[in-house]
Every structure is written in structure tokens, then in C-alpha cells.
Write a protein that holds these residues in place. Structure first.
Motif: not given
Lengths: 291, 220
Positions: A238-265
């Protein structure tokens, strides 16, 4: 039809509709139902969420293991002092802790998007609604936008801790809640997207490491902290900060990061704080792996 | 978007886990509907994560409550053991290798006065379930919409008689699956409907020739 934030925002703009209206129309088409049915169900779900967020404020909930019983009550009392983060944030954390306690005690909750993360959305939205004196109609729109965000995360990343860690549960809830709060505050569609990106960036890779396999610790604290993250992500957007990375790309990063987590985590109770000496001792003492 | 907002904001359920608590309650509830007769004892064979985290997630209470007909958002799930004792229902939990079925699988045996009903199924996550086997039949019941299970003898024309009866009642079939033990022997028809199934329609199907049993499952 939309399958990404980009398409959702474009559909709203092209048709001169709010983000909430696009979600509502999609739901009616998908389930072949009318607007009254959708809104009545939504109101029922909100009622369940609020009840869970308030139930443990003055009544510690009993539960197997009892690791988080009484947390909401403590935080409620402390909130009266204002603390360092102010009465409003402390109260919001108390609401999140309450829903977590109710969930752990086999009470009635509404998953949002999961049972383990059920405190974040109600707590953040109740806090924002109180500050803004928001009415039922505005909360309804905020919930529709939050669901739209959750559906996209579910479709394009994951909302299962076993697949993506806690970022997929409490993190996803924080992104949904941040979008809801921006909507409630009358922020632009772009700000909704920024808030989602910021909230998910701030918990990228957060692991799921429940002590003794119980949905208690660190789950309740994560509900509290992700509630605060949702509110601050909304404030940043709301203050106008620019996250720079669009939400669709952040979701992609989130999926990728999740899959690279070992099963223990990923919700096995084998890593993170679950694998500490105290975590292991609790697991042994509680004997929860016996039938 | 092909995901309903109520899959995101929901289910409304008893915690702490949609797969280990809500799904467990739902699975046992559907299994009890399939058993379709009173029972005085119920056994739960559990495997994988279901067995390992059973007590921590209240899976045992949820299964028992579901078998007694309680919905996944019924707050009495917490007191399922006391409720079962009140009703004189005996329950037993044991570990069983069901890895062929699913990570969160259960083998439920209902003991009736005149025999047993065995149901195999799994909790798929998010409160969704699948029943994979009833007695000797392989099947696939999700119970996400009103479902009709028709046990019958494998004879020509039975399937069309059943679908004609449903059509005459103005009911629309969404999905239909047929399973049989062997050619000409006992067979089972699973029909998922678009709308609710009135009791009289179930009764009409029950009257059809070669139909041995009709079960209506509506837990939506």
C-alpha cells in the motif's frame, strides 16, 4: 477463465470488474450455482473462521501433548500492555494462536488454505477490519480475493506442507491474507499482486517441521508470525513498494523451492526443530507412533 | 480457474489435519453407509502415515466417529470413544500393510449379527477420500456427489434398466462405473449423480430384477 495472476488482472481490467467479481463469476460458472449460494457459503465459512479465532482467547484448549494449550490467552493478556509491536498486532497474533489451539484440540475450524494454517487469514483480516471499521460486504470482497490467490497458489505451486513445506501452508495463507487486507484497504489490483509477491518472498523456503508430528509446534507461532507478515506485506504494498518479481514468477519459485526441500523438511517431523534433542524427547515421551 | 474457492476456504472440519482427521472421518462414514447394516464391532487396519501419526492427529477418534455416522465437522469427534462405549460399539485398531492402496489407507471391517462387511479406502488429502474395494469388488467411490451403489447379478440389461429408472426420475448421471467378480456373477455398479437421490428412487432401483442391494451415499 484465468490461470495466472496476469490473466486474472487482465480479465478484471478488460471487463471493468473488480478482482472479487471475477472470482465470484468464475465460482458461479464452475459450480453452476447462483450468487446467493456462493455468498451465503462464504459468510458461513467466515463465521467458522472467526469463531475459531476467538474461542481460545479466554479458554485454553485441551489437546494431545498440550504443547500450545493456553497460548492465545497469554497473548491476549499481554496485548493489553501494547507490547513492542502495539496492541493491534498482539491481538492479531492472539487470534491466530486461538485458531491454532482450536485446530490442535480437535475443535471446529475452516481450512484456509489448510487446517495447519487456519489462523492466518482470519487473524489478519479481523485486525484490518477492526482498524478500518469494515463491514460484511467489504469482508466478503476481501475473502473472494484471498480465495482467488489461494486457488492460484494451489494450482500453480502447492498448498500442501508435505510437498512445499510451511511456505505452502502458512506462507500461502499469508499471501492470501495480504491480498485480502490490501483489498479491504481499497488498494489497487497491482498492489494486491505486490502484496502477494512480498508475502511469499518473505517466507520463501520456510520448512515444515512439526514437533512429534503434532500440528502444534512451531505451527501456532508460524500462524502468528505469518499473520504479522501478511499485515506488513499489505502495508509495504500500500505504501507503493515494488516487489519487482511478478506474483506468477514468485509462485514458480515457490514450487521449485518446495520441490528442492529434502523430505525431512516437508511435514515428516524428521527435520528442523522436530529433530532437536527436545523435539525427539517429546516425540518419545508422547508415544504417538503407537496404535 | 478450475478450483472452487471453497476448496481453498475449506473444508469446515474438526482439526488438526484435513487428511488425517477430516478425511479419516469421511472415509469411515462412507464405509459405514456401504456396510448399510447395524454393527456391534468395527476393526480398523491402518498403514503408512495413518498408522504412524494416528493418535497425534486423532485419526482413531475420527475413524470411530465416522463409523458412527458423524460428519467431518462434528465437534463430538473428540469424544468418539465415550460415544462408542455409550452405544455399545467395540473398536479395534491394528497395523496392516496397505501400501498397495495409498500412503494413508484403511481396511475397515464391520461385524454384523449375520456376517461382516469389509471396505478398503484411503484419505487423499484436503478431506477427499476414495473407497477402492468392497468385499471382493474393486471399485472407485469418491462420494464427492450423491452416489448410488447397486449390487446386482451380471445379466444382460441390468445396467440399462438402472439408468432408465434414474432417467425416468429426472436424475442425471455424471459418472458410471461397473465392476464384476466374474462373467455372469455378482457385479457392482457405482453411479455418481448430479443431484440428490430421493429415497423412493433408490427403492425403485432395488425392485429391479437381478438387483440384490442398493446403497445411497450422500455426504456432501
Amino acid at each position: 477463465m484465468y490461470h495466472s495472476f496476469k490473466e486474472w488482472f487482465a480479465a478484471a481490467e478488460r471487463r471493468g470488474l473488480s478482482l472479487a467479481q471475477v472470482v465470484l463469476e468464475n465460482e458461479m460458472a464452475l459450480e453452476e450455482t447462483d450468487v446467493e449460494t456462493v455468498l451465503a457459503t462464504l459468510a458461513d465459512r467466515w463465521q467458522v473462521m472467526r469463531a475459531a479465532a476467538e474461542k481460545a482467547l479466554d479458554a485454553p484448549q485441551p489437546m494431545t501433548g498440550g504443547l500450545i494449550s493456553g497460548q492465545a490467552q497469554k497473548q491476549t493478556h499481554y496485548a493489553e500492555t501494547g507490547g513492542f509491536t502495539g496492541a493491534a498486532l498482539n491481538k492479531a497474533m492472539a487470534w491466530a494462536l486461538s485458531a491454532s489451539e482450536v485446530n490442535a484440540s480437535m475443535g471446529r475450524i475452516c481450512a484456509a488454505p489448510t487446517a495447519g494454517a487456519c489462523g492466518v487469514l482470519p487473524a489478519a483480516l479481523m485486525a484490518a477490519a477492526e482498524l478500518l471499521w469494515a463491514g460484511a460486504r467489504q469482508i466478503q470482497d476481501a475473502l473472494l480475493v484471498a480465495s482467488g490467490v489461494g486457488a492460484l497458489i494451489s494450482r500453480n505451486a502447492t498448498v500442501a506442507g508435505a510437498e512445499g513445506g510451511c511456505q505452502a501452508e502458512c506462507g500461502a495463507a499469508a499471501a492470501m491474507a495480504a491480498a485480502a487486507v490490501v483489498t479491504l484497504a481499497g488498494g489497487s489490483n497491482a498492489m494486491v499482486g505486490q502484496a502477494v509477491s512480498i508475502a511469499l518472498m518473505n517466507c520463501m523456503g520456510l520448512v515444515c517441521d512439526p514437533v512429534a508430528g503434532l500440528v502444534q509446534l512451531p505451527c501456532s507461532f508460524r500462524n502468528a508470525s505469518q499473520t504479522v507478515s501478511a499485515l506488513l506485506s499489505a502495508d509495504l504494498a500500500l505504501a507503493g513498494q515494488d516487489a519487482v518479481i511478478p506474483p506468477d514468477e514468485v509462485l514458480e519459485a515457490m514450487a521449485r523451492t518446495g520441490h528442492s526441500l529434502p523430505a525431512a523438511l516437508r511435514e515428516t517431523g524428521m527435520g528442523g526443530v522436530a529433530a532437536t534433542p527436545t523435539g525427539k524427547r517429546l516425540k518419545k515421551e508422547l508415544k504417538l507412533d503407537e496404535l | 480457474m478450475d478450483i472452487s474457492i471453497f476448496e481453498v476456504l475449506g473444508p469446515v472440519m474438526i482439526g488438526p489435519s484435513s487428511s488425517h482427521t477430516a478425511g479419516a472421518a469421511r472415509l469411515a462414514r462412507v464405509a459405514a453407509l456401504i456396510a448399510a447394516r447395524p454393527f456391534s464391532r468395527v476393526d480398523f487396519g491402518l498403514s503408512g502415515s495413518f498408522a504412524r501419526t494416528c493418535r497425534g492427529h486423532g485419526t482413531n477418534k475420527a475413524l470411530l466417529a465416522g463409523a458412527m455416522g458423524l460428519a467431518a465437522d462434528d465437534e463430538r469427534i473428540r469424544n468418539a470413544e465415550a460415544l462408542a462405549a455409550q452405544r455399545g460399539l467395540e473398536a479395534r485398531f491394528y497395523e496392516e500393510d496397505l501400501d498397495w492402496l495409498h500412503e494413508n489407507a484403511a481396511h475397515i471391517t464391520f461385524y454384523h449379527a449375520d456376517g461382516q462387511t469389509e471396505v478398503w479406502g484411503a484419505s487423499l488429502g484436503g478431506g477427499r477420500i476414495r473407497v477402492s474395494r468392497i468385499g471382493g469388488f474393486e471399485t472407485d467411490i469418491r462420494a464427492e456427489c450423491p452416489t448410488l451403489v447397486v449390487h446386482h447379478l451380471d445379466r444382460p440389461g441390468v445396467v440399462s434398466e438402472v439408468s432408465r429408472t434414474l432417467a425416468e426420475s429426472g436424475l442425471n448421471i455424471a459418472v458410471m462405473r461397473l465392476a464384476r467378480q466374474a462373467k455372469g456373477q455378482a457385479a457392482s455398479l457405482v453411479i455418481e449423480m448430479d443431484g440428490a437421490i430421493p429415497p423412493e428412487v433408490g427403492e425403485r432401483v432395488r425392485q429391479l430384477q437381478h438387483v440384490t442391494e442398493v446403497i445411497v451415499i450422500d455426504v456432501s
